[in-house]
Design a protein around this motif. Structure first.
Motif, mmCIF file in Angstrom:
data_model
loop_
_atom_site.group_PDB
_atom_site.id
_atom_site.type_symbol
_atom_site.label_atom_id
_atom_site.label_comp_id
_atom_site.label_asym_id
_atom_site.label_seq_id
_atom_site.Cartn_x
_atom_site.Cartn_y
_atom_site.Cartn_z
ATOM 1 N N HIS A 405 -15.855 -8.880 -1.972
ATOM 2 C CA HIS A 405 -16.615 -10.004 -1.425
ATOM 3 C C HIS A 405 -16.916 -9.819 0.067
ATOM 4 C CE1 HIS A 405 -15.650 -11.750 -5.245
ATOM 5 N NE2 HIS A 405 -14.357 -11.704 -4.981
ATOM 6 N N HIS A 406 -17.354 -8.617 0.411
ATOM 7 C CA HIS A 406 -17.745 -8.314 1.788
ATOM 8 C C HIS A 406 -16.614 -8.498 2.791
ATOM 9 C CE1 HIS A 406 -21.749 -8.059 0.155
ATOM 10 N NE2 HIS A 406 -21.594 -9.270 -0.374
ATOM 11 N N GLU A 407 -15.405 -8.288 2.311
ATOM 12 C CA GLU A 407 -14.260 -8.356 3.224
ATOM 13 C C GLU A 407 -13.337 -7.167 2.997
ATOM 14 O OE1 GLU A 407 -13.336 -12.952 4.306
ATOM 15 O OE2 GLU A 407 -12.634 -12.274 2.353
ATOM 16 N N VAL A 408 -12.724 -6.707 4.096
ATOM 17 C CA VAL A 408 -11.679 -5.689 3.992
ATOM 18 C C VAL A 408 -10.354 -6.432 3.951
ATOM 19 C CG1 VAL A 408 -10.604 -3.673 5.046
ATOM 20 C CG2 VAL A 408 -13.066 -4.076 5.356
ATOM 21 N N ARG A 409 -9.617 -6.269 2.843
ATOM 22 C CA ARG A 409 -8.317 -6.935 2.726
ATOM 23 C C ARG A 409 -7.260 -5.990 3.278
ATOM 24 N NH1 ARG A 409 -8.582 -8.567 -3.605
ATOM 25 N NH2 ARG A 409 -10.373 -9.977 -3.537
ATOM 26 N N MET A 410 -6.690 -6.404 4.386
ATOM 27 C CA MET A 410 -5.775 -5.502 5.091
ATOM 28 C C MET A 410 -4.464 -5.297 4.335
ATOM 29 S SD MET A 410 -7.703 -4.609 7.502
ATOM 30 C CE MET A 410 -7.017 -3.974 9.027
ATOM 31 N N GLY A 411 -4.053 -6.282 3.557
ATOM 32 C CA GLY A 411 -2.841 -6.130 2.754
ATOM 33 C C GLY A 411 -3.005 -4.996 1.740
ATOM 34 N N GLU A 412 -4.121 -5.011 1.023
ATOM 35 C CA GLU A 412 -4.406 -3.974 0.038
ATOM 36 C C GLU A 412 -4.568 -2.623 0.718
ATOM 37 O OE1 GLU A 412 -5.292 -7.045 -0.265
ATOM 38 O OE2 GLU A 412 -5.003 -7.595 -2.371
ATOM 39 N N LEU A 413 -5.245 -2.617 1.871
ATOM 40 C CA LEU A 413 -5.411 -1.364 2.617
ATOM 41 C C LEU A 413 -4.049 -0.789 2.992
ATOM 42 C CD1 LEU A 413 -7.056 0.794 4.162
ATOM 43 C CD2 LEU A 413 -7.100 -0.774 6.126
ATOM 44 N N ALA A 414 -3.171 -1.644 3.525
ATOM 45 C CA ALA A 414 -1.847 -1.177 3.949
ATOM 46 C C ALA A 414 -1.036 -0.716 2.741
ATOM 47 C CB ALA A 414 -1.115 -2.284 4.702
ATOM 48 N N PHE A 415 -1.110 -1.479 1.660
ATOM 49 C CA PHE A 415 -0.359 -1.123 0.446
ATOM 50 C C PHE A 415 -0.778 0.254 -0.046
ATOM 51 C CE2 PHE A 415 2.076 -2.863 -3.254
ATOM 52 C CZ PHE A 415 1.939 -1.762 -4.090
ATOM 53 N N ILE A 416 -2.083 0.453 -0.176
ATOM 54 C CA ILE A 416 -2.590 1.695 -0.766
ATOM 55 C C ILE A 416 -2.395 2.877 0.173
ATOM 56 C CG2 ILE A 416 -4.793 2.815 -1.424
ATOM 57 C CD1 ILE A 416 -5.502 0.086 -2.781
ATOM 58 N N SER A 417 -2.395 2.617 1.493
ATOM 59 C CA SER A 417 -2.214 3.704 2.468
ATOM 60 C C SER A 417 -0.752 4.119 2.625
ATOM 61 C CB SER A 417 -2.700 3.285 3.855
ATOM 62 O OG SER A 417 -3.955 2.685 3.798
ATOM 63 N N ALA A 418 0.178 3.326 2.108
ATOM 64 C CA ALA A 418 1.595 3.565 2.410
ATOM 65 C C ALA A 418 2.361 4.081 1.200
ATOM 66 C CB ALA A 418 2.241 2.273 2.906
#
Ligand code: 26W
Length: 800
Positions: A405-418
C-alpha cells in the motif's frame, strides 16, 4: 588484565591530578575556582583513569582479531556519568575524601552534571544499561548513536499543565567525550541513480558530514571499556563566502544551519511514529555513518568481505536503524562489486533486530514516495530485498511483504534483513510471534528468540542506593554487583529479625531523604512513615496513569466517608513526560496535578493521602525516587508493555509490585514469588476477549459504585472548580471508548490496593517480602541479558 586495585591511585596522586586539571585544563586557580571548574577538573581526573582500560581493551580486540558488536540506536538515555564512572573505577570514596580536603563536596559537584537525555524512555535507557554491561562482561563493542544538541525536552508545570522547554546539555563543556574530526563520513540524500559498468551509481544532491565524538564506557572495576560513538552533523561546505561578500550574511550561513539541523534535536515521540522527512534523514544519517565506519574498520585488517559476519555483529535497536540492511547491501554491491544475493546473505548474517513495541501506531511505515525521494537507491534495494524474499519463499502469503500500500514497513524490512529477531520479555516474544509476525514466523521458525531485558545493578543499586548496597555487602560480602545471582545469598538472612530491621532501616533512610527532596522541589510535606507508592514512566494511555489517579480519588473519597477507620497513610508519587503532541496524555497530567491540588489541601485527609508529581522526571530523578519506593505501579493493559525496566529497578530496590500480567512483570512475579507480588487485572487473552463486548466500559462502570462516584466527581468539576467541563473528554472516553480497559480493571485494582494496605500494616512481614524481592531479582541484571545476546544472536565471546 591487570587488577584494578593495582591501578587505583593514592590519595596524593589523585589530588594532584585534580589540581593539575584545574590549573592546566581549566586555567583556574584553586582560590577562584567555581563548582563548575571543580566538577570539570574532577571529571577529567576520572576520565584519565578510564583511558588506560579503554586503550587496553581496544588493543586486545585488534591483537586477538575479535568479533565486535555494533549496537545501533537512535537513543541512549545515559544520565549523569561522573559518579557512575567513579564507582566502576573504585574511585568514588577516594574522590569524595580528596575533595573534602579541598573544601569541596563530591555529591554537590556530581549533582551539577547535566543529565544526558539522548533518549525518550525505556528503549534509550536499555541501550545505556547494555553499553555498561557490554563493558562489564568484556564484550568488544561500539554503540552508535546521534549526538543531539538538544536531548529530551525539559518539563515544567504551569497551572498543572505540561510546558516543554529546550534541553541543552552541551551548553557547558562535555568532559566525557573525545572529538574525532578525522572520523568523518559523507552522508547523501536525494539525487539520481544511474548505471555505470553494470553497477548502480547514486549521485546524491544533498550531502552532510557525520563527524564522530567518542565517549568511553567503562565497566565494573575497570576491567574493560568500550566506545559510545555519537555522530554530529556538519556541513560539507561550511560557509558561502560569495554570498557573504555580497552582503547576504544570513544566507551565507544557510548551508551550515541546514546540515546541522539533522543532529539538532531528539524526536520526543516514543509511541506514535510520524512520517517526517527530518526523522527519516536522522535515521539514515546514523545508519549510514555507522555502516561506513564498520566497513572502514573491517577493511583495515581484512580483505574478504564475504567473511564479514565472522567478525561483525550489528544489532538494530528497534526499526529506527533498519536501513542498516539496505545501506550495507548498497555498499557491498555498488562500492565493492559483490552480487546482490550474496550481499543480502552477508548483511543478514551480520544483522539482528530487537522489537520493543507491539503498538500499531508505533510501528514505523514510511511512504514509498518519501523513501524514493530521500533515498532513491535504497528504495530500489528495498524492493529487491522484498522480491528476493518472495522468490525464496514462494508460499509467502500475498498480504505479507515489506512494501505494501505504497508504504515501506520497517518491521518487515528489519525482520527479513536479520538472522535473529528478538522480543524483550517472555510474554512479549510470544506476542511478537503470534500477533506481530505470524506468517514470517512460520516461514522462519527459530528466527524469533527472547532476550528478557535487564538493568545495570551498578547504577541502579550500588550507586542509587548506597544504604541498601552497604547492607548487602555486609551480609553476603563483595562481588554481587557483577554476579547479581548472588543476591539469593540474602534469603536465609531474611528470616533474621536483625537483618529485616536493617533492611527496613535502609528503606526508611531513603524515604527520609526523599521526603526532604520532595519538600524542597514541590513544597509538599510528606511523612516518611507513609507508604510511598511510585509510578514513574512516560505518560501513555496504555500505561494507565489514569487508572492510578482514579483509584487515588476513590481512596480519598473513602477516607473522607470513613474518617474513623484506621487508614494506611500513603504518598502517591508520579513522574513522567508526555510527548508534546499527545493531547490525551497531557490531559491526564493536568488531571493528576488538579487532583493533587485538591487532596493535598484537604485537612480532612491530611497526612493520610498526598499526591506529588515532581516535574521533569529523568534518569537522575529515577535514581532518587526508586530506592525510596515501597510500592511499584506496573499497571499497563496486559499485552501492551513489551517488558518494562523500571519494574525491575523498583523490585530490585525492595519495592513490592502491584501489577498486571504484562511484559516482564510475569517473570518478575515468577522469580520473587506470587506471595510477594500484588497481582490484578485481565490477562492479555482476556483483554482481547473483553474488547469484543462493545459496551465493556459501560458494564464495568455500572458494576462498580466507587468508580461511578469518582467519574461523577470529576464530571462535576470537583477538581477543576474554575472550569467544570475540563475533564468531560476524559470522562466521556471512559464511558464510550475505553480502549485500554481502565474501567474493566478498576474493580480488581481497587481491591488489590486494599490488600496492599493490609499487608503494609504488618510492617515486619512487609519488610520480609521486600527483602525477598531484592534477594530474588538477580536474573534481571543486564549482564545476564547481554550474555544472552552474545550467545544466541551475536556469536561473540567475552574477551575477559
Ligand atoms: C518512532 C517513534 C517511536 C520511538 C520509540 C516508537 C517507539 C519507540 C520505542 C520502541 C518505545 C519504547 O521505548 N519501548 C519500550 O522499550 C523498553 C525496552 O525494551 C521496554 O521495556 C518497554 O516496555 C517498551 O515500551
Amino acid at each position: 588484565m591487570k587488577d584494578i586495585s593495582a591501578q587505583r591511585p593514592g590519595k596524593e596522586a589523585f589530588r594532584a591530578d585534580i589540581l593539575r586539571h584545574l590549573t592546566y585544563t581549566l586555567g583556574k586557580d584553586a582560590g577562584h575556582a567555581s563548582d563548575y571548574d571543580w566538577r570539570m577538573a574532577l571529571s577529567f581526573a576520572i576520565r584519565d583513569r578510564i583511558v588506560g582500560p579503554w586503550f587496553a581493551s581496544t588493543r586486545r580486540t585488534w591483537a586477538e582479531n575479535r568479533k565486535r558488536v555494533y549496537y545501533l540506536s537512535m537513543e541512549f538515555l545515559i544520565g549523569r556519568i561522573l559518579e557512575d564512572a567513579a564507582i566502576n573505577l573504585g574511585l568514588r570514596d577516594l574522590a569524595a575524601e580528596v575533595l573534602a580536603d579541598l573544601g569541596q563536596d563530591f555529591a554537590t559537584l556530581a549533582g551539577e552534571e547535566p543529565d544526558a537525555a539522548l533518549g525518550n524512555g525505556g528503549l534509550g535507557r536499555l541501550a545505556a544499561c547494555y553499553m555498561e554491561s557490554m563493558a562489564t562482561v568484556g564484550c568488544p563493542s561500539y554503540g552508535y548513536g546521534i549526538r543531539y544538541e538538544h536531548g529530551l525536552f525539559r518539563q515544567r508545570f504551569e497551572g498543572g499543565q505540561q510546558v516543554e522547554t529546550a534541553e541543552d546539555w552541551l551548553k557547558t563543556r562535555n568532559p566525557w567525550e573525545f572529538e574525532r574530526p578525522e572520523s568523518a563520513y559523507t552522508i547523501g540524500f536525494k539525487g539520481e541513480v544511474a548505471e555505470k559498468d553494470g553497477r548502480a551509481l547514486w549521485t546524491p544532491d544533498e550531502t552532510v558530514i557525520a563527524s564522530a565524538y567518542d565517549t568511553p564506557v567503562v565497566g565494573w572495576q575497570g576491567r574493560w571499556a568500550n566506545t559510545l560513538r555519537l555522530w554530529s552533523a556538519k556541513p560539507t561546505q561550511a560557509f558561502d563566502l560569495e554570498r557573504f561578500n555580497r552582503g547576504d550574511y544570513a544566507a551565507a550561513a544557510e548551508p551550515e544551519t541546514l546540515a546541522r539541523t539533522i543532529s539538532r534535536v531528539l524526536y520526543p515521540e516514543d509511541t506514535t511514529y510520524q512520517g517526517k522527512e527530518l526523522r527519516l534523514k536522522q535515521e539514515f544519517f546514523l545508519t549510514s555513518a555507522a555502516i561506513q565506519d564498520i566497513l572502514r574498520r573491517y577493511l583495515e585488517t581484512h580483505t574478504d568481505l564475504t567473511a564479514l559476519p565472522t567478525h561483525v555483529a550489528i544489532q538494530m535497536n528497534d526499526t529506527h536503524p533498519a536501513l542498516a540492511g539496505p545501506e550495507l547491501i548498497r555498499l557491498l554491491t555498488d562500492a565493492h562489486g559483490i552480487g546482490f544475493e550474496e550481499a543480502f546473505d552477508i548483511a543478514q548474517a551480520c544483522l539482528g533486530y530487537t522489537n520493543h513495541t507491539l503498538l500499531p501506531e508505533a510501528l514505523e511505515r514510511w511512504s514509498t514516495w518519501l523513501v524514493g525521494n530521500i533515498l532513491p537507491r535504497h528504495m530500489q534495494i528495498i524492493e529487491r530485498i522484498d522480491s528476493l524474499h518472495r522468490r525464496r519463499f514462494p508460499n509467502r502469503p500475498h498480504y505479507v511483504g515489506i512494501v505494501k500500500h505504497h508504504e515501506v514497513r520497517m518491521g518487515e524490512l528489519a525482520f527479513i534483513s536479520a538472522h535473529r529477531v528478538n522480543g524483550v520479555s517472555a510474554l512479549h516474544t510470544e506476542l511478537v510471534k503470534e500477533r506481530l509476525f505470524p506468517e514470517l514466523n512460520k516461514l522462519h521458525p527459530g528466527r524469533i528468540v527472547n532476550e528478557t531485558n535487564g538493568v545495570t545493578p551498578r547504577r541502579w543499586l550500588r550507586m542509587a542506593n548506597p544504604a541498601l548496597s552497604g547492607l548487602i555487602t555486609e551480609t553476603i560480602g563483595e562481588g554481587w554487583e557483577d554476579h547479581l545471582d548472588r543476591l539469593t545469598g540474602l534469603e536465609p538472612h531474611v528470616e533474621d529479625k536483625g537483618f529485616r530491621d536493617a533492611f527496613a532501616g535502609a528503606k526508611r533512610a531513603n524515604k527520609v531523604a526523599t521526603a526532604n527532596w520532595i519538600a524542597r522541589t514541590t513544597g509538599i510535606s510528606v511523612s516518611p512513615d507513609a507508604l510511598f507508592d511510585v509510578q514513574v514512566k512516560r505518560l501513555h494511555e496504555y500505561k494507565r496513569q489514569l487508572l492510578n489517579i482514579l483509584q487515588t480519588v476513590a481512596q480519598w473519597h473513602f477516607i473522607r466517608e470513613n474518617p474513623n477507620l484506621p487508614h494506611v497513610p500513603r504518598v502517591k508519587i508520579f513522574g513522567g513526560k508526555a510527548a508534546p503532541g499527545y493531547v490525551v496524555a497531557k490531559e491526564i497530567i493536568h488531571l493528576i496535578n488538579d487532583v493533587a491540588a485538591v487532596i493535598n489541601n484537604d485537612p480532612r485527609t491530611g497526612d493520610l493521602l498526598k499526591v506529588v508529581y515532581p516535574a521533569n522526571y529523568n534518569v537522575s530523578m529515577a535514581e532518587h525516587l526508586i530506592p525510596a519506593a515501597d510500592l511499584s505501579e506496573q499497571i499497563s493493559t496486559a499485552g501492551k508493555e513489551a517488558s518494562g525496566t523500571g519494574n525491575m529497578k523498583l523490585s530490585l530496590n525492595g519495592a513490592l509490585t502491584i501489577g498486571t500480567l504484562d511484559g516482564a512483570n510475569v517473570e518478575i512475579r515468577e522469580k520473587v514469588g506470587a506471595e510477594n507480588f500484588f497481582l490484578f487485572g485481565l490477562t492479555a487473552d482476556e483483554v482481547e476477549e473483553r474488547r469484543k463486548d462493545v459496551e465493556h466500559a459501560r458494564h464495568a462502570i455500572l458494576a462498580n459504585q466507587p468508580l461511578q462516584d469518582v467519574l461523577q466527581m470529576i464530571a462535576e468539576g470537583r477538581f477543576s472548580p474554575g472550569q467544570r467541563d475540563r475533564y468531560h473528554g476524559i470522562v466521556d472516553r471512559m464511558w464510550h471508548h475505553d480502549y485500554f480497559l481502565v474501567a474493566s480493571d478498576f474493580g480488581a485494582y481497587h481491591a488489590e490496593q486494599g490488600e496492599v494496605d493490609r499487608s503494609y500494616r504488618e510492617a515486619d512481614d512487609w519488610t520480609r517480602k521486600a527483602a525477598l524481592n531484592t534477594a530474588r531479582m538477580g536474573f534481571f541484571s543486564s549482564d545476564r541479558a547481554i550474555r544472552g545476546y552474545m550467545e544466541d544472536i551475536w556469536g561473540v565471546d567475552s574477551a575477559l
